[in-house]
Motif scaffolding. Structure first.
Motif, PDB file in Angstrom:
ATOM      1  N   ASP A  43      -8.954  -6.673  -7.980  1.00 13.53           N
ATOM      2  CA  ASP A  43      -9.715  -7.723  -8.667  1.00 13.53           C
ATOM      3  C   ASP A  43      -9.215  -9.121  -8.346  1.00 13.53           C
ATOM      4  O   ASP A  43      -9.736 -10.105  -8.894  1.00 13.53           O
ATOM      5  CB  ASP A  43      -9.637  -7.496 -10.181  1.00 13.53           C
ATOM      6  N   ALA A  44      -8.211  -9.236  -7.504  1.00 13.20           N
ATOM      7  CA  ALA A  44      -7.650 -10.547  -7.180  1.00 13.20           C
ATOM      8  C   ALA A  44      -8.293 -11.088  -5.911  1.00 13.20           C
ATOM      9  O   ALA A  44      -8.591 -10.335  -4.967  1.00 13.20           O
ATOM     10  CB  ALA A  44      -6.141 -10.447  -7.006  1.00 13.20           C
ATOM     11  N   GLU A  45      -8.505 -12.387  -5.892  1.00 14.87           N
ATOM     12  CA  GLU A  45      -9.125 -13.037  -4.738  1.00 14.87           C
ATOM     13  C   GLU A  45      -8.048 -13.659  -3.853  1.00 14.87           C
ATOM     14  O   GLU A  45      -7.225 -14.452  -4.311  1.00 14.87           O
ATOM     15  CB  GLU A  45     -10.096 -14.116  -5.197  1.00 14.87           C
ATOM     16  N   VAL A  46      -8.058 -13.274  -2.579  1.00 14.17           N
ATOM     17  CA  VAL A  46      -7.071 -13.777  -1.623  1.00 14.17           C
ATOM     18  C   VAL A  46      -7.428 -15.200  -1.219  1.00 14.17           C
ATOM     19  O   VAL A  46      -8.590 -15.502  -0.898  1.00 14.17           O
ATOM     20  CB  VAL A  46      -7.006 -12.871  -0.379  1.00 14.17           C
ATOM     21  N   THR A  47      -6.448 -16.072  -1.251  1.00 11.87           N
ATOM     22  CA  THR A  47      -6.638 -17.459  -0.831  1.00 11.87           C
ATOM     23  C   THR A  47      -6.290 -17.578   0.653  1.00 11.87           C
ATOM     24  O   THR A  47      -5.141 -17.374   1.044  1.00 11.87           O
ATOM     25  CB  THR A  47      -5.746 -18.403  -1.658  1.00 11.87           C
ATOM     26  N   GLY A  48      -7.298 -17.900   1.477  1.00 12.66           N
ATOM     27  CA  GLY A  48      -7.040 -17.993   2.905  1.00 12.66           C
ATOM     28  C   GLY A  48      -6.985 -16.611   3.533  1.00 12.66           C
ATOM     29  O   GLY A  48      -7.298 -15.591   2.915  1.00 12.66           O
ATOM     30  N   GLY A  49      -6.549 -16.560   4.774  1.00 12.05           N
ATOM     31  CA  GLY A  49      -6.464 -15.296   5.493  1.00 12.05           C
ATOM     32  C   GLY A  49      -5.123 -14.614   5.293  1.00 12.05           C
ATOM     33  O   GLY A  49      -4.237 -15.102   4.595  1.00 12.05           O
ATOM     34  N   VAL A  50      -4.992 -13.461   5.926  1.00 17.48           N
ATOM     35  CA  VAL A  50      -3.754 -12.694   5.869  1.00 17.48           C
ATOM     36  C   VAL A  50      -2.764 -13.265   6.878  1.00 17.48           C
ATOM     37  O   VAL A  50      -3.127 -13.531   8.033  1.00 17.48           O
ATOM     38  CB  VAL A  50      -4.022 -11.212   6.173  1.00 17.48           C
ATOM     39  N   MET A  51      -1.527 -13.466   6.448  1.00 18.89           N
ATOM     40  CA  MET A  51      -0.499 -13.974   7.360  1.00 18.89           C
ATOM     41  C   MET A  51       0.405 -12.826   7.784  1.00 18.89           C
ATOM     42  O   MET A  51       1.030 -12.171   6.947  1.00 18.89           O
ATOM     43  CB  MET A  51       0.328 -15.065   6.687  1.00 18.89           C
ATOM     44  N   ILE A  52       0.415 -12.542   9.084  1.00 18.87           N
ATOM     45  CA  ILE A  52       1.306 -11.528   9.642  1.00 18.87           C
ATOM     46  C   ILE A  52       2.523 -12.248  10.209  1.00 18.87           C
ATOM     47  O   ILE A  52       2.406 -13.053  11.138  1.00 18.87           O
ATOM     48  CB  ILE A  52       0.622 -10.703  10.741  1.00 18.87           C
ATOM     49  N   ALA A  53       3.681 -12.015   9.624  1.00 21.80           N
ATOM     50  CA  ALA A  53       4.908 -12.704  10.029  1.00 21.80           C
ATOM     51  C   ALA A  53       5.833 -11.732  10.739  1.00 21.80           C
ATOM     52  O   ALA A  53       6.092 -10.629  10.242  1.00 21.80           O
ATOM     53  CB  ALA A  53       5.608 -13.305   8.822  1.00 21.80           C
ATOM     54  N   ALA A  63      13.277  -6.642  16.770  1.00 20.78           N
ATOM     55  CA  ALA A  63      12.400  -5.774  17.543  1.00 20.78           C
ATOM     56  C   ALA A  63      11.332  -5.175  16.638  1.00 20.78           C
ATOM     57  O   ALA A  63      11.478  -5.119  15.418  1.00 20.78           O
ATOM     58  CB  ALA A  63      13.212  -4.671  18.212  1.00 20.78           C
ATOM     59  N   ASP A  64      10.243  -4.706  17.249  1.00 21.50           N
ATOM     60  CA  ASP A  64       9.124  -4.184  16.465  1.00 21.50           C
ATOM     61  C   ASP A  64       9.514  -2.985  15.613  1.00 21.50           C
ATOM     62  O   ASP A  64       8.902  -2.735  14.576  1.00 21.50           O
ATOM     63  CB  ASP A  64       7.970  -3.795  17.398  1.00 21.50           C
ATOM     64  N   ASP A  65      10.512  -2.210  16.061  1.00 25.63           N
ATOM     65  CA  ASP A  65      10.902  -1.019  15.300  1.00 25.63           C
ATOM     66  C   ASP A  65      12.159  -1.246  14.468  1.00 25.63           C
ATOM     67  O   ASP A  65      12.785  -0.297  14.005  1.00 25.63           O
ATOM     68  CB  ASP A  65      11.113   0.169  16.243  1.00 25.63           C
ATOM     69  N   ASP A  66      12.555  -2.505  14.255  1.00 23.48           N
ATOM     70  CA  ASP A  66      13.695  -2.828  13.400  1.00 23.48           C
ATOM     71  C   ASP A  66      13.231  -2.989  11.958  1.00 23.48           C
ATOM     72  O   ASP A  66      12.120  -3.469  11.690  1.00 23.48           O
ATOM     73  CB  ASP A  66      14.381  -4.124  13.845  1.00 23.48           C
ATOM     74  N   PHE A  67      14.104  -2.618  11.035  1.00 28.86           N
ATOM     75  CA  PHE A  67      13.823  -2.834   9.623  1.00 28.86           C
ATOM     76  C   PHE A  67      13.733  -4.328   9.348  1.00 28.86           C
ATOM     77  O   PHE A  67      14.629  -5.090   9.681  1.00 28.86           O
ATOM     78  CB  PHE A  67      14.931  -2.201   8.774  1.00 28.86           C
ATOM     79  N   GLY A  68      12.620  -4.756   8.724  1.00 31.02           N
ATOM     80  CA  GLY A  68      12.404  -6.165   8.427  1.00 31.02           C
ATOM     81  C   GLY A  68      11.737  -6.926   9.544  1.00 31.02           C
ATOM     82  O   GLY A  68      11.683  -8.160   9.503  1.00 31.02           O
ATOM     83  N   SER A  69      11.204  -6.212  10.563  1.00 30.26           N
ATOM     84  CA  SER A  69      10.681  -6.905  11.745  1.00 30.26           C
ATOM     85  C   SER A  69       9.342  -7.584  11.487  1.00 30.26           C
ATOM     86  O   SER A  69       9.118  -8.715  11.914  1.00 30.26           O
ATOM     87  CB  SER A  69      10.544  -5.914  12.895  1.00 30.26           C
ATOM     88  N   ILE A  70       8.412  -6.908  10.800  1.00 26.41           N
ATOM     89  CA  ILE A  70       7.065  -7.443  10.616  1.00 26.41           C
ATOM     90  C   ILE A  70       6.621  -7.207   9.175  1.00 26.41           C
ATOM     91  O   ILE A  70       6.860  -6.143   8.606  1.00 26.41           O
ATOM     92  CB  ILE A  70       6.076  -6.778  11.589  1.00 26.41           C
ATOM     93  N   HIS A  71       5.978  -8.192   8.579  1.00 32.71           N
ATOM     94  CA  HIS A  71       5.413  -8.013   7.251  1.00 32.71           C
ATOM     95  C   HIS A  71       4.155  -8.868   7.120  1.00 32.71           C
ATOM     96  O   HIS A  71       3.971  -9.845   7.853  1.00 32.71           O
ATOM     97  CB  HIS A  71       6.415  -8.365   6.156  1.00 32.71           C
ATOM     98  N   ALA A  72       3.291  -8.473   6.188  1.00 32.18           N
ATOM     99  CA  ALA A  72       2.053  -9.202   5.927  1.00 32.18           C
ATOM    100  C   ALA A  72       2.130  -9.844   4.555  1.00 32.18           C
ATOM    101  O   ALA A  72       2.684  -9.263   3.613  1.00 32.18           O
ATOM    102  CB  ALA A  72       0.855  -8.258   6.006  1.00 32.18           C
ATOM    103  N   GLU A  73       1.554 -11.039   4.423  1.00 30.35           N
ATOM    104  CA  GLU A  73       1.589 -11.763   3.153  1.00 30.35           C
ATOM    105  C   GLU A  73       0.170 -12.161   2.737  1.00 30.35           C
ATOM    106  O   GLU A  73      -0.617 -12.651   3.555  1.00 30.35           O
ATOM    107  CB  GLU A  73       2.480 -13.003   3.257  1.00 30.35           C
ATOM    108  N   PHE A  74      -0.122 -11.944   1.451  1.00 27.21           N
ATOM    109  CA  PHE A  74      -1.401 -12.309   0.857  1.00 27.21           C
ATOM    110  C   PHE A  74      -1.143 -13.328  -0.242  1.00 27.21           C
ATOM    111  O   PHE A  74      -0.348 -13.082  -1.148  1.00 27.21           O
ATOM    112  CB  PHE A  74      -2.099 -11.075   0.273  1.00 27.21           C
ATOM    113  N   SER A 129       0.810 -16.991  -6.380  1.00 25.65           N
ATOM    114  CA  SER A 129       1.381 -15.640  -6.336  1.00 25.65           C
ATOM    115  C   SER A 129       1.210 -15.079  -4.936  1.00 25.65           C
ATOM    116  O   SER A 129       0.230 -15.367  -4.249  1.00 25.65           O
ATOM    117  CB  SER A 129       0.685 -14.740  -7.360  1.00 25.65           C
ATOM    118  N   ARG A 130       2.174 -14.258  -4.526  1.00 25.71           N
ATOM    119  CA  ARG A 130       2.171 -13.754  -3.146  1.00 25.71           C
ATOM    120  C   ARG A 130       2.520 -12.273  -3.136  1.00 25.71           C
ATOM    121  O   ARG A 130       3.477 -11.840  -3.781  1.00 25.71           O
ATOM    122  CB  ARG A 130       3.172 -14.541  -2.304  1.00 25.71           C
ATOM    123  N   LEU A 131       1.729 -11.505  -2.394  1.00 28.99           N
ATOM    124  CA  LEU A 131       1.982 -10.079  -2.194  1.00 28.99           C
ATOM    125  C   LEU A 131       2.439  -9.867  -0.756  1.00 28.99           C
ATOM    126  O   LEU A 131       1.730 -10.212   0.193  1.00 28.99           O
ATOM    127  CB  LEU A 131       0.727  -9.258  -2.461  1.00 28.99           C
TER     128      LEU A 131
END
Length: 248
Positions: A43-53, A63-74, A129-131
């Protein structure tokens, strides 16, 4: 000295263990992260697009297979939306998410949940707020980190014990070189562990390498100069004693 050696090399072992145990994490796709966000906060509306960091810490890309390498933020809104925590808590409980963990913060507490190798973290700040959705630590991550810490601490205690016990210039120089060279990385590692092992700490060492290597070389050169002067002073003292004996 035993304690100093254990702390120094134990911290290095902790960083090496966290790197080795964190390998094998599976990166998340864009569609997968959007599906998870819609499941937890429908039910929450995302502000802007998805940020892949991509993981970038201390000047080092993970590296891509390291813990903490990639995450998405809403992002949700431009101010803290505290009711989202209750919504996420309810949806996570009904959809099989586990490990519900409260994150004390102001203006309201956040939440962290896990499922199927994925960790979702909701935080609230003055700017909204950020997910955050990221791969969880691989199985055995904590055990490998602890094992690396214990092995490093044992090696450090043994090295420093030998260096002090022999009381010779070369072992003492080695101990001094290790202590001075590792201290910056040790201090930064422990300063970064205030939030536990939620983020990898091993990138500190590659980032510090351009500084630590010259530092080791300077300390090594200074040690050799002191060692050479002590030998020359000892030789001159022995020569004076021989001349004094002959004169008598």
């Amino acid at each position: 000295m035993l304690l100093l050696g254990a702390v120094l090399l134990g911290t290095v072992g902790l960083s090496a263990g966290s790197w080795y145990g964190g390998r094998g994490a599976t990166p998340l796709s864009h569609d997968q992260t959007e599906s998870i966000a819609a499941e937890l906060l429908p039910d929450a509306e995302v502000t802007g697009g998805v940020m892949i960091a991509r993981g970038y810490r201390y000047g080092t890309f993970l590296a891509d297979d390291d813990f903490g390498s990639i995450h998405a933020e809403f992002q949700y809104g431009d101010r803290a939306n505290c009711p989202l925590s209750d919504q996420l808590r309810h949806n996570a409980a009904t959809r099989g998410w586990q490990g519900l963990h409260r994150l004390p913060n102001a203006p309201c507490d956040g939440l962290r949940v896990t499922r199927d190798g994925v960790t979702a973290t909701l935080t609230h700040g003055t700017n909204g707020s950020r997910l955050s959705i990221a791969p969880s630590a691989p199985d055995g991550y904590l055990a490998t980190t602890v094992a690396g810490t214990l092995l490093g601490a044992a090696a450090g205690a043994a090295l420093f014990w030998l260096g002090v016990r022999r009381r010779r210039p070369v072992p003492i120089l080695v101990v001094t070189l290790v202590a001075v060279g590792l201290f910056p990385g040790i201090a930064l590692t422990w300063a970064d562990l205030t939030d536990g092992l939620a983020e990898p700490v091993w990138p500190i060492w590659p980032a510090l390498a351009p500084v630590l290597v010259p530092l080791w070389l300077v300390v090594l050169l200074a040690g050799f100069i002191v060692f050479a002067r002590r030998r020359n002073a000892a030789s001159a003292r022995d020569a004076n004693e021989v001349r004094t004996t002959e004169t008598v």
